[in-house]
Design a protein around this motif. Sequence first.
Motif, PDB file in Angstrom:
ATOM      1  N   THR A  60      -3.383  18.977  15.416  1.00  0.00           N
ATOM      2  CA  THR A  60      -3.355  18.695  16.856  1.00  0.00           C
ATOM      3  C   THR A  60      -2.030  19.112  17.494  1.00  0.00           C
ATOM      4  O   THR A  60      -1.991  19.454  18.668  1.00  0.00           O
ATOM      5  CB  THR A  60      -3.626  17.208  17.164  1.00  0.00           C
ATOM      6  OG1 THR A  60      -2.669  16.411  16.469  1.00  0.00           O
ATOM      7  CG2 THR A  60      -5.029  16.809  16.753  1.00  0.00           C
TER       8      THR A  60
ATOM      9  N   GLU B 192      -5.236  21.891  -0.996  1.00  0.00           N
ATOM     10  CA  GLU B 192      -4.099  21.001  -0.765  1.00  0.00           C
ATOM     11  C   GLU B 192      -3.314  21.430   0.474  1.00  0.00           C
ATOM     12  O   GLU B 192      -2.948  20.605   1.315  1.00  0.00           O
ATOM     13  CB  GLU B 192      -3.179  20.995  -1.990  1.00  0.00           C
ATOM     14  CG  GLU B 192      -2.037  20.007  -1.879  1.00  0.00           C
ATOM     15  CD  GLU B 192      -1.214  19.943  -3.160  1.00  0.00           C
ATOM     16  OE1 GLU B 192       0.001  19.721  -3.027  1.00  0.00           O
ATOM     17  OE2 GLU B 192      -1.769  20.100  -4.258  1.00  0.00           O
ATOM     18  N   GLU B 193      -3.086  22.720   0.622  1.00  0.00           N
ATOM     19  CA  GLU B 193      -2.374  23.231   1.785  1.00  0.00           C
ATOM     20  C   GLU B 193      -3.196  23.032   3.062  1.00  0.00           C
ATOM     21  O   GLU B 193      -2.662  22.667   4.105  1.00  0.00           O
ATOM     22  CB  GLU B 193      -2.028  24.711   1.600  1.00  0.00           C
ATOM     23  CG  GLU B 193      -0.926  24.961   0.589  1.00  0.00           C
ATOM     24  CD  GLU B 193      -1.390  24.994  -0.865  1.00  0.00           C
ATOM     25  OE1 GLU B 193      -2.569  24.665  -1.155  1.00  0.00           O
ATOM     26  OE2 GLU B 193      -0.570  25.354  -1.724  1.00  0.00           O
ATOM     27  N   SER B 194      -4.513  23.242   2.964  1.00  0.00           N
ATOM     28  CA  SER B 194      -5.384  23.016   4.125  1.00  0.00           C
ATOM     29  C   SER B 194      -5.336  21.563   4.571  1.00  0.00           C
ATOM     30  O   SER B 194      -5.314  21.270   5.772  1.00  0.00           O
ATOM     31  CB  SER B 194      -6.829  23.422   3.795  1.00  0.00           C
ATOM     32  OG  SER B 194      -6.959  24.819   3.735  1.00  0.00           O
ATOM     33  N   ALA B 195      -5.298  20.632   3.610  1.00  0.00           N
ATOM     34  CA  ALA B 195      -5.213  19.208   3.949  1.00  0.00           C
ATOM     35  C   ALA B 195      -3.913  18.910   4.688  1.00  0.00           C
ATOM     36  O   ALA B 195      -3.908  18.161   5.676  1.00  0.00           O
ATOM     37  CB  ALA B 195      -5.330  18.358   2.685  1.00  0.00           C
ATOM     38  N   ASP B 196      -2.807  19.495   4.238  1.00  0.00           N
ATOM     39  CA  ASP B 196      -1.526  19.293   4.919  1.00  0.00           C
ATOM     40  C   ASP B 196      -1.567  19.864   6.340  1.00  0.00           C
ATOM     41  O   ASP B 196      -1.043  19.263   7.273  1.00  0.00           O
ATOM     42  CB  ASP B 196      -0.393  19.950   4.132  1.00  0.00           C
ATOM     43  CG  ASP B 196      -0.077  19.234   2.824  1.00  0.00           C
ATOM     44  OD1 ASP B 196      -0.489  18.057   2.662  1.00  0.00           O
ATOM     45  OD2 ASP B 196       0.579  19.852   1.964  1.00  0.00           O
TER      46      ASP B 196
ATOM     47  N   ARG C  19      -4.248  20.236   8.238  1.00  0.00           N
ATOM     48  CA  ARG C  19      -5.115  19.378   9.070  1.00  0.00           C
ATOM     49  C   ARG C  19      -4.343  18.196   9.646  1.00  0.00           C
ATOM     50  O   ARG C  19      -4.621  17.750  10.757  1.00  0.00           O
ATOM     51  CB  ARG C  19      -6.306  18.880   8.254  1.00  0.00           C
ATOM     52  CG  ARG C  19      -7.486  19.810   8.269  1.00  0.00           C
ATOM     53  CD  ARG C  19      -8.752  19.169   7.737  1.00  0.00           C
ATOM     54  NE  ARG C  19      -8.600  18.555   6.434  1.00  0.00           N
ATOM     55  CZ  ARG C  19      -8.667  19.201   5.262  1.00  0.00           C
ATOM     56  NH1 ARG C  19      -8.870  20.498   5.239  1.00  0.00           N
ATOM     57  NH2 ARG C  19      -8.544  18.556   4.124  1.00  0.00           N
ATOM     58  N   GLU C  20      -3.357  17.702   8.891  1.00  0.00           N
ATOM     59  CA  GLU C  20      -2.575  16.552   9.360  1.00  0.00           C
ATOM     60  C   GLU C  20      -1.761  16.871  10.609  1.00  0.00           C
ATOM     61  O   GLU C  20      -1.434  15.975  11.384  1.00  0.00           O
ATOM     62  CB  GLU C  20      -1.655  16.040   8.248  1.00  0.00           C
ATOM     63  CG  GLU C  20      -2.401  15.361   7.122  1.00  0.00           C
ATOM     64  CD  GLU C  20      -1.473  14.841   6.045  1.00  0.00           C
ATOM     65  OE1 GLU C  20      -0.239  14.761   6.282  1.00  0.00           O
ATOM     66  OE2 GLU C  20      -1.968  14.503   4.963  1.00  0.00           O
ATOM     67  N   VAL C  21      -1.394  18.151  10.804  1.00  0.00           N
ATOM     68  CA  VAL C  21      -0.590  18.529  11.970  1.00  0.00           C
ATOM     69  C   VAL C  21      -1.370  19.415  12.941  1.00  0.00           C
ATOM     70  O   VAL C  21      -0.798  19.952  13.893  1.00  0.00           O
ATOM     71  CB  VAL C  21       0.719  19.237  11.542  1.00  0.00           C
ATOM     72  CG1 VAL C  21       1.580  18.312  10.705  1.00  0.00           C
ATOM     73  CG2 VAL C  21       0.430  20.542  10.836  1.00  0.00           C
TER      74      VAL C  21
END
Length: 98
Positions: free
Chosen positions: A36, A26-30, A32-34
Motif C-alpha cells: 500500500t 518469501e520476498e513476495s510476502a515481504d 505485500r506487507e508494504v
Amino acid sequence: MRFVFTGRVVEWRGPSPYYFVPVPGEESADIREVATMASYGWGVIPVEARIGETAFATSLFPKDGGYLLPLKAAVRMPCGLGADDEVTVEMTVRLGVA
C-alpha cells in the motif's frame, strides 16, 4: 526495501510475448506487507532492478499472491536471456513513489 534472489525466466505467450522472473514466495510476502505504501495503482509495485550489468526501472505485476518482474527486450538482449534461463536479480522496491 532491497532483495537479491535467483529465478528462472518465464515466457507468457499472448498477442505479444512477454518475459518475467517470478519473485520467490518469501520476498513476495515481504513486498505485500508494504504494497500500500509502494503501489501507485492496480497493485503494481515500482522497483529498480539489476541483472548482471544491466540496471532498469519497472513495476512488479501481482500474480497469484506473488509478483512477476517483467523483462523488456532492452534488458533481455544485453544479458542474452531467454525462457528458462536462471538469473540473479538485485531489486529495490521504491516506497512512496505515488
